[in-house]
Design a protein around this motif. Structure first.
Motif, PDB file in Angstrom:
ATOM      1  N   ASN A  74      24.103   6.442  56.967  1.00 54.04           N
ATOM      2  CA  ASN A  74      24.142   7.717  56.245  1.00 54.04           C
ATOM      3  C   ASN A  74      25.425   8.517  56.458  1.00 54.04           C
ATOM      4  N   VAL A  75      26.270   8.055  57.385  1.00 55.92           N
ATOM      5  CA  VAL A  75      27.453   8.844  57.737  1.00 55.92           C
ATOM      6  C   VAL A  75      28.449   8.921  56.580  1.00 55.92           C
ATOM      7  N   HIS A  76      28.578   7.829  55.825  1.00 58.59           N
ATOM      8  CA  HIS A  76      29.576   7.803  54.747  1.00 58.59           C
ATOM      9  C   HIS A  76      28.965   7.706  53.351  1.00 58.59           C
ATOM     10  N   ASN A  77      27.637   7.777  53.242  1.00 59.60           N
ATOM     11  CA  ASN A  77      27.033   7.599  51.913  1.00 59.60           C
ATOM     12  C   ASN A  77      26.656   8.919  51.237  1.00 59.60           C
ATOM     13  N   GLY A  78      27.093  10.020  51.787  1.00 61.11           N
ATOM     14  CA  GLY A  78      26.824  11.320  51.175  1.00 61.11           C
ATOM     15  C   GLY A  78      25.615  12.044  51.722  1.00 61.11           C
ATOM     16  N   LYS A  79      24.829  11.385  52.563  1.00 61.59           N
ATOM     17  CA  LYS A  79      23.647  12.041  53.127  1.00 61.59           C
ATOM     18  C   LYS A  79      23.998  12.950  54.296  1.00 61.59           C
ATOM     19  N   ILE A  80      25.151  12.693  54.918  1.00 62.19           N
ATOM     20  CA  ILE A  80      25.653  13.569  55.973  1.00 62.19           C
ATOM     21  C   ILE A  80      26.997  14.123  55.508  1.00 62.19           C
ATOM     22  N   THR A  81      27.065  15.444  55.366  1.00 64.05           N
ATOM     23  CA  THR A  81      28.301  16.105  54.915  1.00 64.05           C
ATOM     24  C   THR A  81      28.636  17.246  55.873  1.00 64.05           C
ATOM     25  N   ASN A  82      29.851  17.751  55.751  1.00 63.64           N
ATOM     26  CA  ASN A  82      30.258  18.888  56.590  1.00 63.64           C
ATOM     27  C   ASN A  82      29.376  20.104  56.341  1.00 63.64           C
ATOM     28  N   GLU A  83      28.958  20.279  55.086  1.00 64.03           N
ATOM     29  CA  GLU A  83      28.088  21.407  54.749  1.00 64.03           C
ATOM     30  C   GLU A  83      26.749  21.299  55.463  1.00 64.03           C
ATOM     31  N   LYS A  84      26.180  20.084  55.478  1.00 63.93           N
ATOM     32  CA  LYS A  84      24.893  19.877  56.153  1.00 63.93           C
ATOM     33  C   LYS A  84      25.031  20.034  57.664  1.00 63.93           C
ATOM     34  N   ILE A  85      26.165  19.578  58.179  1.00 65.17           N
ATOM     35  CA  ILE A  85      26.426  19.748  59.616  1.00 65.17           C
ATOM     36  C   ILE A  85      26.521  21.237  59.952  1.00 65.17           C
ATOM     37  N   ALA A  86      27.232  21.985  59.105  1.00 64.54           N
ATOM     38  CA  ALA A  86      27.391  23.425  59.334  1.00 64.54           C
ATOM     39  C   ALA A  86      26.052  24.143  59.278  1.00 64.54           C
ATOM     40  N   LYS A  87      25.198  23.747  58.338  1.00 65.74           N
ATOM     41  CA  LYS A  87      23.878  24.371  58.228  1.00 65.74           C
ATOM     42  C   LYS A  87      23.030  24.099  59.473  1.00 65.74           C
ATOM     43  N   GLN A  90      30.252  21.897  67.190  1.00 65.07           N
ATOM     44  CA  GLN A  90      30.302  21.701  65.739  1.00 65.07           C
ATOM     45  C   GLN A  90      31.688  21.207  65.317  1.00 65.07           C
ATOM     46  N   GLU A  91      32.712  21.814  65.873  1.00 62.31           N
ATOM     47  CA  GLU A  91      34.079  21.404  65.543  1.00 62.31           C
ATOM     48  C   GLU A  91      34.317  19.950  65.932  1.00 62.31           C
ATOM     49  N   TRP A  92      33.824  19.563  67.116  1.00 65.97           N
ATOM     50  CA  TRP A  92      34.026  18.173  67.571  1.00 65.97           C
ATOM     51  C   TRP A  92      33.301  17.199  66.658  1.00 65.97           C
ATOM     52  N   ILE A  93      32.084  17.517  66.278  1.00 67.83           N
ATOM     53  CA  ILE A  93      31.298  16.628  65.413  1.00 67.83           C
ATOM     54  C   ILE A  93      32.017  16.431  64.070  1.00 67.83           C
ATOM     55  N   ILE A  94      32.461  17.484  63.454  1.00 64.08           N
ATOM     56  CA  ILE A  94      33.128  17.381  62.155  1.00 64.08           C
ATOM     57  C   ILE A  94      34.415  16.563  62.262  1.00 64.08           C
TER      58      ILE A  94
END
Length: 578
Positions: free
Chosen positions: A103-116, A156-160
């Motif tokens: 899911n990391v590169h298929n659009g299910k995980i995005t920076n927006e979702k991480i931020a939320k 959060q910064e490290w994850i992104i």
């Protein structure tokens, strides 16, 4: 009963804490990345953990394994419906980040979702806005304080910046990627409870606040929601099945977590009393006497309790069981001996009657049983509940009633298929069990007397008479076996014996023997005195009682008295007589 077993678990939990759970914890297959936040947020370890599907074991010697188990256990979300923000992010606190690699590169995980995800961790009230949920969260936040927003920002910064580099762009890997920041486990515990407490109930809509605290409906093994109103108890003021305080429901959750760990490593039999909890694999039995509760569990979407019972007096020691070679077999897979242990009894019954398929199919759905023999499959389905109750709970009710019918059916089936060695072993075990449960004369002694009498009669010049029903039915089995032995086919078709072995009247037996005589009389020599005596004695005898199926089968499986040589008799005599 569930409340009683949880009380015992609680005693153990107070003694060992989460170690009671994490010592047997099995992380899911995946890659575990450990980051040191106190040393430049460097990755200090990357471990691929995978369970061996056959042994259900994993390598517990890897670096940071204890930390992985404890941090992973405290960081999982309860289920996808109770995700913090997005169901594709499986962690529950800012110190961990769990996703599936695919899911990391298929659009299910995005920076927006991480931020939320991290935004909710900074301000959980956004998620717990409903009054009942908010009340639960505020209580736990008051206990532990707010989360460290500075930490959250840095993580959060490290994850992104790093997440997308940890997984190949075209990865189809369905295993997990779990990132754990190496903070103190006490911090993990506090942040974990901030998630667990507001989400621990089935639904906070059912919560009730009283003077003594908040009560709610547990989520373990419970499926009540707005889409299932038929599960409500409409006749009560409180429609839900039962309500617990958050302290009790938390302990119940930990108990079910413990059970999940056990079933994940193949331990499905749970024994609990006031002093201890011990868990055993599918084919293992208690070694010592036991009184208490028994649970049989299975792994599904959650741990499922398939059997729950009270054990009054379980013991491995049983009344002496004598396994005898009633048919006097020269070759046998059975070791004929005296047995004093229930576990040994179980192994013999499993191997001889059920070809080792019983213990692996106690709870298998019929459609999923990989057994081609329809008779074997049918009898496992008939016997397994009763035998399981005997072997694992010490309950002997109806054991012989079930084994009596199943063993006879299995023996007949194997005779029909031509497996005479197997059916002979089964017959010996059946006779020994019959004597064990019913008492009476031993089959070995009965058959010995019949054979001695019949052996003498077959060699007499003037045809003698049969003297008892037992002798008659043994003779029927002997004559049936002799007829089938005359077949010139490459393989003897033992299914020809079915009409006689399964006959319900003596008239049917005699009719079927006549058919076999007409079929094979062309090959019987006129000088065969043993055959003449045997057939004449059978034809002239009228039995008085019920058909003795065991004795018919014993006669059929026994070595042939017609082919038996006298002392000093030449090896070719019988061949010439036939």
């Amino acid at each position: 009963m569930l409340e009683d077993v949880i009380k015992t678990f609680e005693k153990q939990y107070k003694k060992y804490g989460d170690k009671l759970i994490t010592d047997s914890y099995t992380p899911v297959d995946g890659e575990y990345v450990i980051v040191d936040p106190f040393n430049g947020f460097n990755i200090i370890d990357r471990e691929n953990i995978k369970m061996d599907k056959k042994t259900r074991e994993i390598d517990r010697s890897i670096d940071y394994f204890d930390f992985i188990c404890e941090a992973d256990y405290m960081s999982k979300y309860l289920d996808s419906n109770k995700a913090l923000s997005d169901k594709n992010i499986h962690s529950n606190n800012y110190m961990s980040f769990f996703v599936k690699k695919e899911n990391v590169h298929n659009g299910k995980i995005t920076n927006e979702k991480i931020a939320k995800y991290y935004d909710i961790l900074r301000n959980p009230v956004k998620k717990y806005s409903k009054p009942n949920a908010k009340k639960l969260y505020e209580e736990i936040e008051k206990k532990y304080g707010k989360a460290d927003e500075e930490r959250i920002d840095k993580i959060q910064e490290w994850i992104i910046n790093n997440l997308y580099n940890l997984v190949e762009k075209d990865s189809k890997d369905k295993s997990h990627l779990k990132i754990l920041f190496k903070y103190n486990l006490e911090d993990y515990k506090k942040e974990s409870e901030k998630y667990i407490i507001p989400n621990i109930y089935n639904s906070n809509d059912y919560n009730i606040t009283t003077n003594s605290g908040i009560y709610g409906l547990p989520n373990d093994n419970m499926g009540l929601n707005a889409k299932k109103p038929y599960l409500e108890n409409k006749s009560r003021k409180v429609k839900v099945p039962y309500l617990l305080t958050k302290e009790k429901v938390l302990m119940q959750k930990k108990f079910f977590d413990f059970l999940m760990n056990q079933v994940s490593i193949g331990k499905t039999n749970i024994y609990i009393n006031d002093d201890e909890i011990f868990t055993l694999k599918n084919d293992e039995m208690p070694k010592d006497d036991f009184q208490g509760y028994y649970l049989r569990i299975k792994k599904g979407k959650e741990v499922e309790i398939h059997d729950f019972d009270t054990i009054g007096n379980y013991s491995q020691n049983i009344r002496q069981f004598k396994l005898k070679n009633a048919l006097e077999l020269e070759k046998s897979k059975i070791e004929y001996r005296t047995i004093n242990k229930l576990s040994t009894m179980k192994d013999i019954i499993n191997e001889v009657f059920f070809s080792k398929f019983l213990t692996s199919n106690y709870f298998t759905e019929s459609k999923d049983m990989n057994i081609n023999d329809s008779i074997l499959k049918k009898n496992i389905l008939l016997a397994r509940n009763t035998l399981f109750s005997w072997f694992y709970k010490g309950n002997k009710n109806n054991v012989w009633k079930i084994l009596n019918g199943c063993s006879l059916d299995l023996i007949k089936g194997n005779i029909s298929n031509g497996y005479l060695f197997k059916s002979s072993d089964q017959f010996n075990l059946r006779c020994s069990l019959k004597n064990y449960f019913e008492g009476g004369d031993n089959m070995a002694d009965i058959l010995k007397g019949i054979k001695e009498s019949l052996r003498a009669k077959l060699n007499e010049k003037d045809t003698p008479s049969i003297e008892s029903d037992s002798e008659y039915y043994f003779s029927v089995g002997q004559l049936t076996s002799y007829f089938i032995s005359l077949s010139k086919g490459k393989n003897k078709v033992h299914s020809l014996a079915n009409p006689i072995i399964n006959a319900k009247t003596d008239m049917r037996i005699k009719d079927e023997l006549k058919k076999l005589y007409k079929k094979y009389n062309y090959t019987i020599k006129t000088g065969n005195i043993k055959f003449k005596n045997l057939y004449c004695m059978i034809a002239s005898y009228v039995p008085q009682g019920k058909i003795q199926e065991d004795i018919v089968i014993a006669g059929y499986l026994n070595s042939s008295l017609i082919y038996e040589k006298k002392e000093n008799e030449d090896n070719n005599v019988n061949k010439e007589e036939n």
